[in-house]
Design a protein around this motif. Structure first.
Motif, PDB file in Angstrom:
ATOM      1  N   LEU B 192       0.834  -1.196   0.000  1.00  0.00           N
ATOM      2  CA  LEU B 192       0.000   0.000   0.000  1.00  0.00           C
ATOM      3  C   LEU B 192       0.871   1.250   0.000  1.00  0.00           C
ATOM      4  CD1 LEU B 192      -2.623   1.509   0.138  1.00  0.00           C
ATOM      5  CD2 LEU B 192      -2.744   1.047   2.576  1.00  0.00           C
ATOM      6  N   GLU B 193       1.955   1.193   0.756  1.00  0.00           N
ATOM      7  CA  GLU B 193       2.847   2.357   0.779  1.00  0.00           C
ATOM      8  C   GLU B 193       3.420   2.624  -0.608  1.00  0.00           C
ATOM      9  OE1 GLU B 193       6.137   2.380   3.470  1.00  0.00           O
ATOM     10  OE2 GLU B 193       5.505   4.343   4.198  1.00  0.00           O
ATOM     11  N   ILE B 194       3.757   1.532  -1.315  1.00  0.00           N
ATOM     12  CA  ILE B 194       4.286   1.711  -2.667  1.00  0.00           C
ATOM     13  C   ILE B 194       3.191   2.248  -3.589  1.00  0.00           C
ATOM     14  CG2 ILE B 194       5.318   0.541  -4.634  1.00  0.00           C
ATOM     15  CD1 ILE B 194       6.643  -1.374  -2.650  1.00  0.00           C
ATOM     16  N   ALA B 195       1.967   1.721  -3.444  1.00  0.00           N
ATOM     17  CA  ALA B 195       0.857   2.197  -4.272  1.00  0.00           C
ATOM     18  C   ALA B 195       0.651   3.690  -4.055  1.00  0.00           C
ATOM     19  CB  ALA B 195      -0.427   1.442  -3.932  1.00  0.00           C
ATOM     20  N   ARG B 196       0.719   4.107  -2.805  1.00  0.00           N
ATOM     21  CA  ARG B 196       0.518   5.519  -2.486  1.00  0.00           C
ATOM     22  C   ARG B 196       1.600   6.381  -3.140  1.00  0.00           C
ATOM     23  NH1 ARG B 196       0.863   7.303   3.750  1.00  0.00           N
ATOM     24  NH2 ARG B 196       3.044   6.877   3.289  1.00  0.00           N
ATOM     25  N   ALA B 197       2.840   5.881  -3.075  1.00  0.00           N
ATOM     26  CA  ALA B 197       3.929   6.635  -3.695  1.00  0.00           C
ATOM     27  C   ALA B 197       3.763   6.680  -5.210  1.00  0.00           C
ATOM     28  CB  ALA B 197       5.273   6.018  -3.323  1.00  0.00           C
TER      29      ALA B 197
END
Lengths: 321, 286, 302
Positions: B192-197
Motif C-alpha cells: 500500500l505504501e508503494i501504491a501511495r507513492a
C-alpha cells in the motif's frame, strides 16, 4: 450514546436533518425571552465551536486563543458602525475578512510548532490581543470599558429587536456553517487535513503542502469566529475586551474537545454542556470553572475521544493508548 | 544528463557526521541500491533528497533543478535575496526557488516519491483514501471547490478516485479498497505504501527497505513488482538489507560506511571489493 | 544611572519569583514532557494558605514579626506539595501513555478546578496580608540606590532555595535519578530507578517551591487576588521556555532575564505594555529558538 447513534444512522440523513431544523425553528416559540436568549447564546457558541473544530478537530492544531478572533470580529463590526456609520449587516463580511487576516498573520510564523508549544503561543497571542484592546490601542478600542452605542441591526428593512429575531438570525448562519463544514470535511482539503493530522511527515512526502492545509484551517476558523463576533454585536450593542478573555478561549476549546474532537454532533453536545446547562442551572454558573475542570480531567481519563466522537478520531485516540 | 545528482552531500547532527561528502548520480531508468551497515547514513540521505533535512554542505540536483543545498544561514538577511519570495514576478520567484532547499511536498511535485523504513500509512483511513493522498499534488481544488462543488471540482474528485483505484489494482489491493490501512496484513501495508507513492506519478521512486519483514514468497513478488515499476519508466533508488534483493535487481550499488561512500559499481564489482567485504559483507558473513 | 540600578534590583527581585515558579514547570516538563498548567494555581494557593496561616497566627499571638513567617512557610510548603502529588496521582498518572493532548487538557482542567475553588472559597475580591511581618525600612546602597528589607529577604531566600535545588539535582543520588528519568523512562526503569517515585518527588519539590513562592510574592506585594496564579504562572512558564524548558539552570536564568526586561520595559516603555513585552518575548523565542537560551538542539528522529 452508542445505541442512540446507531439508531439515528438508520434514519435517512435528510429526514432527521429536516426534523432537527424544524425542531430548531419551533423550539423558541413556547419559551420566554430569557430562554430565547439562552438559545441565541447556544447558537453563537455552536458557530464558534464549529469554527474552532476546523482548526483543532480537522487539522489537529491546538488553538487556545480562539476568543481573540471572536473579539476581533466584534470590534471590527462595532468600530465600523460607530465611526463610519456602516449598517451592521454590511460590516459582517468585513469582520470575517479582518479576523481571517489576523488569523493568517498570527498563524503563519508558528505553524511549524507542535502540540503544547503551539498551544502556549496561541494563549500568548490571545492575551496580546486582549491587552491591546484593554490598553486602548491606537486610541480607538475604548480601553477596559470597550465600546457602546452601536446601532440596532436592520435586515432588509426589518429592525431586529427581540431575542427571537436574533435567534433566527444566528440559526440561519448556524445552518450555513453546518452546510459548509460538512462539505469541507468531505473534500480534497478535508482529506489533506486528515493526512496532516494522522502523519504530517508522510503527508508532506506524498506532496501535501502541509503549510497550505494548516494555514487554511487557521484562516477559515479565525474568519468564521469573526462572524460569530459580529453576530454578537448584532444583538448586544456593547463590546469589551472581556470577549477575548482566556477563559472564553478555554470554553470554546472544551466545546470541541469534550463533545468529541473533529465531530460535528460533538460540538453541539459540547455547547450544551458548556453554555446551555450553566445558563439554565445557575449553580453551575458560579462553579462553572470547576465543573469545566472536573469534566476535562474526568473525560480525559474515562473517555478521551469525547462524548459524541467522530468514528475516525476515536480510533486515532484509542490507538495511542 | 543524470536524473539525480548528489554532490559532496554532508549532514552533521551536532558533532556527529551522519553523511560525509557523498557523491553519486542516478540515470533515468536505472535501479540503484544504497547499502551499508546500520547507521551508515542511508536513511539520512533519503531524508536529504526528499527535503526533510537540509544538508550541512553539498547539493542535490534532480532533473536539472537544485532541490537541496546548505542553508544560507545569517547571510540570507544580509544578502538582498530573501525578500524575493514575496515579489510577484514569476521569473524573480523562480530565482528565489533556486536559492532555497525545496520543502518535501515541492520535491514530490517535481517527481520524487518515497516510502518509509517504518511503515507510515494513514492508519485510520481506508486504502483508497491513503492512495488518494498521492494524487493530491496533481489536483487543485481548495476551499471554494469544497464548499460550492462546481462541475470542475466534481470531475477532479472522480479523477482522484480513478487514479487511486488504478494504482490499488496495480499493486493487487483491489479487494481491500475500503479496508482501513491498519487492518491490512503487514505485507499488504508495504504494498500500500508503494501504491501511495506511485499514485504521485513520480519519475524517481525511493524505497526505504521495502522487503523488511516480508517472507520469502512476498519478497520474490516484491522484486518482480519493482522490476515492473522500472519497466513502466520509473527510476528506482532503494535501501535494502536483504542481499538477495539488492544483488538480484539492482544494476548499480553504492556502499556507505560511517557516512562515507566506500564503493560503487555493479553487484559483482561491489561483492569483490575488499573494503566492502571488510566493512559490511564480512561482518554479516554473506 | 541611579534609576537604572534601582530598576535592576527590582527586576532581579521579580525575576527571582519567576525563577522559583519556573523551576516547577521545568522540572515537571523534564520528567513528563508535560506543561503543568496547574502549577500557576498551586502557586496561587500558596498565597492563600499563607494568608490564612499568617492571619490566624497574627490573631493568635496578637502581634506580628518575621518569626511568624517560618512556621507558616512550612505549612504552605507541605500542603502545596501534597496537593501537587495528589494532582499527579489523579489527573496525570492515568494518562501517562495516552499521547500528548490528553495530559495537557487534564492539566488545564486541574488548573480550573484549583482556580474556581480559590475564587469560591476566598471570594473574588483582593486579599491583603497582615502588615508588620517584615520591617518596612530601606537600606541605602552605593550610588543612592535603596533596597528594602523585604527585597533583601526575598533575594536571600530565593537564591538559597535555588542553590539548594541545584545541589540536590546535580549532587545527590535522587537528583541523578531524576535527570536519568527525564532522559528516558524505560531505560531508567530497567536500570532499577523507581520512575513513579521520582515523578512523585518532582511533584513534591516543584509545587512545594511554587507554593512558598506564592506566599513570598503575596508578602512582597501585600495584596493579591485569584488571578495571581494565571498571570504569574504564564510569566514563569515564559521564563522556563526562555531558559530552555527542562533545564534547571535555564529556568533560573530565564526568570532573572524576564524579570529584568519586564521591569525595564515598564520603566522605560510603558507599564501598561509590560505584559505584552513578556508575551512578545515568548512568541519570538518559540518562533526562532524553541529550545531556549540554554536548551540543546536535538534533531528530530524520523
Amino acid at each position: 450514546m452508542e445505541n442512540l447513534r446507531a439508531r439515528l444512522q438508520k434514519i435517512p440523513p435528510l429526514w432527521w436533518q429536516a426534523g432537527l431544523l424544524v425542531l430548531a425553528v419551533l423550539l423558541p416559540l413556547p419559551l420566554n425571552d430569557y430562554y430565547r436568549a439562552v438559545l441565541w447564546r447556544t447558537g453563537i457558541y455552536a458557530i464558534l465551536g464549529l469554527s474552532l473544530n476546523i482548526i483543532v478537530g480537522y487539522a489537529g492544531l491546538f488553538q487556545l486563543g480562539h476568543a481573540a478572533f471572536y473579539a476581533l470580529g466584534a470590534y471590527t463590526s462595532a468600530l465600523l458602525n460607530l465611526h463610519f456609520h456602516i449598517p451592521l449587516v454590511l460590516t459582517w463580511p468585513i469582520s470575517i475578512l479582518v479576523a481571517a487576516f489576523f488569523g493568517y498573520l498570527i498563524s503563519r510564523p508558528i505553524l511549524h510548532l507542535r502540540g503544547d508549544y503551539l498551544c502556549i503561543v496561541t494563549i500568548a497571542f490571545g492575551e496580546v490581543v486582549r491587552l491591546a484592546l484593554v490598553n486602548n490601542i491606537f486610541g480607538i478600542t475604548g480601553g477596559a470599558n470597550g465600546l457602546s452605542g452601536i446601532d440596532q441591526t436592520v435586515l432588509f428593512g426589518l429592525t431586529l429587536r427581540t431575542p427571537l429575531h436574533h435567534y433566527y438570525l444566528v440559526l440561519f448562519f448556524l445552518v450555513l456553517t453546518l452546510f459548509a463544514v460538512r462539505r469541507l470535511e468531505n473534500s480534497r482539503l478535508g482529506r489533506a487535513w486528515m493526512y496532516v493530522r494522522e502523519d504530517e511527515t508522510a503527508a508532506e512526502a506524498m506532496g501535501v503542502d502541509t503549510t497550505w492545509a494548516k494555514l487554511l484551517a487557521f484562516v477559515l476558523g479565525s474568519g468564521w469566529a469573526g462572524l460569530a463576533g459580529a453576530l454578537y454585536v448584532a444583538r448586544i450593542p456593547v463590546v469589551s475586551p472581556d470577549l477575548a478573555r482566556f477563559i472564553e478561549s478555554v470554553v470554546m476549546f472544551c466545546i470541541v474537545v469534550l463533545g468529541g474532537t473533529g465531530s460535528i454532533p460533538g460540538v453541539f453536545v459540547g455547547t450544551l454542556g458548556m453554555i446551555t446547562l450553566p445558563e439554565i442551572f445557575r449553580f453551575l454558573k458560579t462553579w462553572r470553572d470547576a465543573w469545566m475542570g472536573v469534566a476535562m480531567v474526568a473525560m480525559m481519563i474515562a473517555r478521551p475521544e469525547g462524548l459524541w466522537p467522530s468514528r475516525r478520531i476515536r480510533m486515532e485516540i484509542r490507538e495511542k493508548e | 544528463m543524470a536524473l539525480l545528482e548528489i554532490h559532496d552531500l554532508t549532514k552533521q547532527f551536532g558533532g556527529l557526521t551522519a553523511v560525509d561528502r557523498v557523491s553519486f548520480s542516478l540515470d533515468e531508468g536505472e535501479i540503484l541500491g544504497l547499502i551499508g551497515p546500520n547507521g551508515a547514513g542511508k536513511t539520512t540521505i533519503f531524508n536529504l533528497i526528499t527535503g526533510i533535512y537540509t544538508p550541512t554542505y553539498g547539493e542535490i540536483f534532480f532533473n536539472g533543478h537544485r532541490i537541496a543545498h546548505p542553508p544560507l544561514g545569517a547571510r540570507k538577511f544580509i544578502t538582498p535575496v530573501w525578500w524575493l519570495q514575496w515579489v510577484p514576478a514569476r521569473s524573480v520567484r523562480e530565482r528565489w526557488d533556486q536559492l532555497r532547499t525545496l520543502r518535501p511536498h515541492e520535491v514530490t511535485e517535481l517527481g520524487i516519491a518515497r516510502t518509509f523504513q517504518t511503515i507510515r500509512l494513514f492508519k485510520n483511513m481506508t486504502v483508497l483514501e491513503n492512495v488518494m493522498a498521492g494524487v493530491h499534488h496533481r489536483t487543485r481544488a481548495g476551499v471554494w471547490g469544497a464548499i460550492f462543488r462546481p462541475p470542475a471540482q466534481r470531475e477532479e474528485e472522480a479523477f482522484i478516485v480513478k487514479e487511486a483505484e488504478q494504482h490499488i489494482h496495480f499493486m493487487g489491493l483491489s479487494d481491500y479498497r475500503d479496508e482501513l490501512a491498519k487492518n491490512l496484513p503487514y505485507g499488504h501495508q508495504r504494498r500500500l505504501e508503494i501504491a501511495r507513492a506511485l499514485a504521485a506519478r513520480p519519475r524517481l521512486l525511493i524505497l526505504d527497505e521495502p522487503a523488511a519483514g516480508l517472507n520469502e514468497q512476498e519478497t520474490l513478488e516484491l522484486m518482480d513488482l519493482i522490476r515492473q515499476i522500472r519497466d513502466s519508466g520509473i527510476t528506482i533508488l532503494l535501501i535494502e538489507h536483504d542481499m538477495k534483493v539488492v544483488m538480484g535487481i539492482c544494476e548499480r550499488i553504492v556502499v556507505l560506511d560511517y557516512g562515507k561512500k566506500i564503493a560503487e559499481g555493479t553487484p559483482e564489482e561491489v561483492q569483490r571489493n575488499p573494503r566492502v567485504i571488510q566493512a559490511y559483507l564480512g561482518e554479516e558473513e554473506v | 544611572m541611579q534609576q537604572l540600578l534601582q530598576q535592576l534590583i527590582n527586576g532581579i527581585t521579580i525575576g527571582s519569583f519567576y525563577a522559583l515558579v519556573a523551576l516547577g514547570y521545568t522540572m515537571v516538563y523534564g520528567v513528563l514532557k508535560l506543561i503543568n498548567f496547574a502549577h500557576g494555581d498551586l502557586f496561587m494557593w500558596g498565597a492563600y494558605i499563607g494568608l490564612t496561616g499568617l492571619s490566624a497566627l497574627v490573631a493568635l499571638m496578637s502581634r506580628g514579626g518575621p518569626i511568624l513567617i517560618l512556621p507558616v512557610s512550612i505549612i504552605v510548603i507541605v500542603t502545596i506539595a501534597l496537593v501537587g502529588v495528589l494532582i499527579e496521582r489523579v489527573a496525570y498518572r492515568p494518562l501517562r501513555s495516552a499521547g500528548r493532548l490528553a495530559p495537557v487538557i487534564s492539566a488545564l482542567g486541574a488548573a480550573f478546578i484549583l482556580e474556581s475553588l480559590a475564587r469560591n472559597i476566598y471570594g473574588a475580591s483582593w486579599k491583603t496580608y497582615p502588615t508588620g511581618l517584615v520591617p518596612a525600612g530601606r537600606v541605602a546602597l552605593v550610588g543612592g540606590v535603596r533596597i528594602s528589607v523585604m527585597q533583601v529577604l526575598v533575594l536571600v531566600v530565593s537564591f538559597l532555595l535555588m542553590a539548594l535545588l541545584y545541589l540536590f539535582v546535580y549532587r545527590t543520588r535522587i537528583g541523578t535519578a531524576m535527570r536519568a528519568v527525564s532522559l528516558d523512562h524505560e531505560v531508567s526503569r530497567l536500570m532499577g530507578i523507581d520512575v513513579d517515585g521520582i515523578i512523585a518527588t518532582v511533584f513534591l519539590i516543584g509545587p512545594g517551591l511554587g507554593g512558598l513562592a506564592g506566599m513570598i510574592v503575596a508578602l512582597y506585594y501585600g495584596s493579591f487576588d485569584f488571578t495571581l496564579g494565571w498571570i504569574f504562572g504564564l510569566k514563569a512558564f515564559i521564563s522556563a521556555i526562555l531558559g530552555g524548558i527542562g533545564n534547571i539552570p535555564g529556568a533560573m536564568l530565564g526568570g532573572m532575564i524576564l524579570g529584568i526586561i519586564e521591569t525595564l520595559g515598564a520603566g522605560y516603555v510603558s507599564p501598561q505594555w509590560k505584559d505584552v513585552i513578556a508575551y512578545a518575548i515568548l512568541i519570538l523565542i518559540l518562533i526562532f529558538r524553541p529550545t531556549g537560551l540554554l536548551g540543546e538542539r536535538v534533531a528530530e528522529k524520523l
